[in-house]
Every structure is written in C-alpha cells, then in structure tokens.
Design a protein around this motif. Structure first.
Motif, PDB file in Angstrom:
ATOM      1  N   TYR A 103      -3.113   3.778  -1.737  1.00  0.00           N
ATOM      2  CA  TYR A 103      -3.835   2.984  -2.723  1.00  0.00           C
ATOM      3  C   TYR A 103      -4.323   1.677  -2.102  1.00  0.00           C
ATOM      4  O   TYR A 103      -5.354   1.142  -2.481  1.00  0.00           O
ATOM      5  CB  TYR A 103      -2.894   2.638  -3.889  1.00  0.00           C
ATOM      6  N   TRP A 104      -3.538   1.186  -1.125  1.00  0.00           N
ATOM      7  CA  TRP A 104      -3.806  -0.131  -0.559  1.00  0.00           C
ATOM      8  C   TRP A 104      -4.550  -0.089   0.770  1.00  0.00           C
ATOM      9  O   TRP A 104      -5.343  -0.983   1.058  1.00  0.00           O
ATOM     10  CB  TRP A 104      -2.481  -0.893  -0.385  1.00  0.00           C
ATOM     11  N   PHE A 105      -4.287   0.911   1.602  1.00  0.00           N
ATOM     12  CA  PHE A 105      -4.912   0.859   2.924  1.00  0.00           C
ATOM     13  C   PHE A 105      -6.224   1.636   3.008  1.00  0.00           C
ATOM     14  O   PHE A 105      -6.909   1.576   4.029  1.00  0.00           O
ATOM     15  CB  PHE A 105      -3.943   1.284   4.031  1.00  0.00           C
ATOM     16  N   THR A 106      -6.596   2.363   1.954  1.00  0.00           N
ATOM     17  CA  THR A 106      -7.904   3.025   1.954  1.00  0.00           C
ATOM     18  C   THR A 106      -8.855   2.263   1.032  1.00  0.00           C
ATOM     19  O   THR A 106      -8.449   1.758  -0.016  1.00  0.00           O
ATOM     20  CB  THR A 106      -7.810   4.492   1.483  1.00  0.00           C
ATOM     21  N   SER A 107     -10.113   2.208   1.418  1.00  0.00           N
ATOM     22  CA  SER A 107     -11.109   1.468   0.641  1.00  0.00           C
ATOM     23  C   SER A 107     -11.351   2.077  -0.732  1.00  0.00           C
ATOM     24  O   SER A 107     -11.756   1.385  -1.673  1.00  0.00           O
ATOM     25  CB  SER A 107     -12.425   1.426   1.418  1.00  0.00           C
TER      26      SER A 107
END
Length: 236
Positions: free
Chosen positions: A163-167
């Motif tokens: 959720y956080w490291f992909t755009s």
C-alpha cells in the motif's frame, strides 16, 4: 462437483469480506481522519493486511486465492484445471462486487455509486505491475519454502507494505479493482481507470509466472485427479 462448489463458495465469501474490509475501512478512515490522507491510508492498509491474514487462515483449507491473477497462475502451473479455475474466477468477481455493495450499505451509502476517483498514468500502471509480481513471488515462494501455513502472514504483511511502497497503493487484483469501481469513496477507482489497472495486473501476472517458473521450478505440482490441490494458496 460438490467440492468445486465449496471452493467457489469460499472464494466468493473470502473475496467479499476482503473487499468489505478495503472499502469499509476506507470509509471509516475518511470519516475519522477527514483532514489527513496519510493517516487514512495507514488505517486502510492495516485493516486490509489484517483481514487478509484472518481470511486466508480460515479459508485456506478450502480455497483462499481471492484473486483471478493468482488463480490463473495456478492454472498455468497445473495446480488447477480449466473448469476449476473458471469457477473460482467467476466467484471472485461476484464476491468482490457483493462485498462493495455490502460495505456501501453498512455506511448508509447508496448500494452502487460509480467512483469518480481517477487513477491513471504510467507510474501508477507500473506500480500495479510491480505490486502483482511481488504478490505472486511472496505466495509461491512461501509455499515452495515449505511454509504453506505461513502464506497468510506473508501475504497480509506484503499487501500492508505494498500500500505504501507502490504508487498505485497495490490493488494487484482484477476482482478487487472491478469491485472498487462501484463505490465513490476513499477506496474507489473510476470505471475508466480500471481497464488499464487490470491490464497492468495481468502483465504483472505473466512476469510473475515467468519468475516463479525460473526461481521455484519445484512449485509446479500437477492437480490431483479430483481437481483438488494439496495446498490452497491466496491473494489482495
């Protein structure tokens, strides 16, 4: 046939609850933290990761993929036959749509409202490719290492992080993507944006399949004669 019906039912129920968690926690987060999008995403990601762990642990003995890309890769690896794969994919899409409707109704929203949240651009599409590849590697790599019982925790942790490291905030699931088009809430995606997301997920699935075959060749186990698989896998 009864076994296949049970597996399809598990996929329907599991995908419905997964989408209810994604959409419902998004609505709750936007209401509790209306002025902090970062906090909303944190709340949404924690709820999604946690529910994945719970659902996979509960339903893995029957069927716990909850994702057409995962099911298609299982088919390509010979873990399920065509009829089984088709039934599970249909159940996943139907369950996702049911989950969105129920989430909308729980929060006193219209059962179906098309999302106006545009999500488009090469960066987001690349994010979906990466998110899907990573998901497949986590699932099949964990199983290959003899950790089928740990898949739930690996997948839940991966999705919460992705959720956080992909755009794109890691949809990584065509059934969930379609389901999120009918809620005009925090988790929604405009119908016009969905096809490109799904194409990116399928491309990620193809790339993930190639990597799995190369990195984990022993994961290819023929489906049993009755169509069942020794270890049902998952995933978002």
């Amino acid at each position: 046939m009864s076994g296949l019906i049970r597996r399809a039912a598990a996929e329907f129920v599991g995908t419905a609850f997964l989408v209810m968690a994604v959409v419902g926690s998004g609505v709750m987060a936007s209401r509790l933290s209306p002025n902090d999008v970062g906090l909303q995403l944190l709340q949404n990601s924690i709820a999604t990761g946690a529910v994945l762990v719970a659902l996979i642990v509960a339903l893995q003995p029957v069927s716990a993929s909850f994702n057409p890309v995962v099911t298609l890769v299982e088919r390509a690896l010979g873990l399920v036959d065509i009829r089984t794969a088709a039934a599970l994919v249909v159940a996943q899409f139907a369950g996702g749509l049911a989950g969105t409707v129920l989430a909308n109704l729980m929060f006193n929203l219209n059962a179906v409202t098309l999302s106006t949240h545009e999500r488009t651009g090469t960066g987001l599409w690349l994010g979906e490719v990466i998110a899907t590849i990573g998901l497949l590697l986590v699932i099949f790599g964990t199983v290959r290492s003899g950790g089928a019982g740990r898949v739930a925790f690996a997948v839940g942790g991966y999705i919460a992080a992705a959720y956080w490291f992909t755009s794109s905030t890691s949809f990584a699931n065509p059934a969930v993507t379609v389901a999120r088009t009918i809620t005009d809430t925090f988790a929604g995606i405009a119908p016009s944006s969905a096809p490109a997301f799904i194409l990116a997920q399928l491309l990620g699935g193809a790339a993930g399949f190639v990597l799995i075959r190369y990195l984990f060749p022993a994961v290819v186990v023929p489906a049993a004669a009755d169509g069942s698989a020794a270890d049902r896998k998952v995933l978002s």
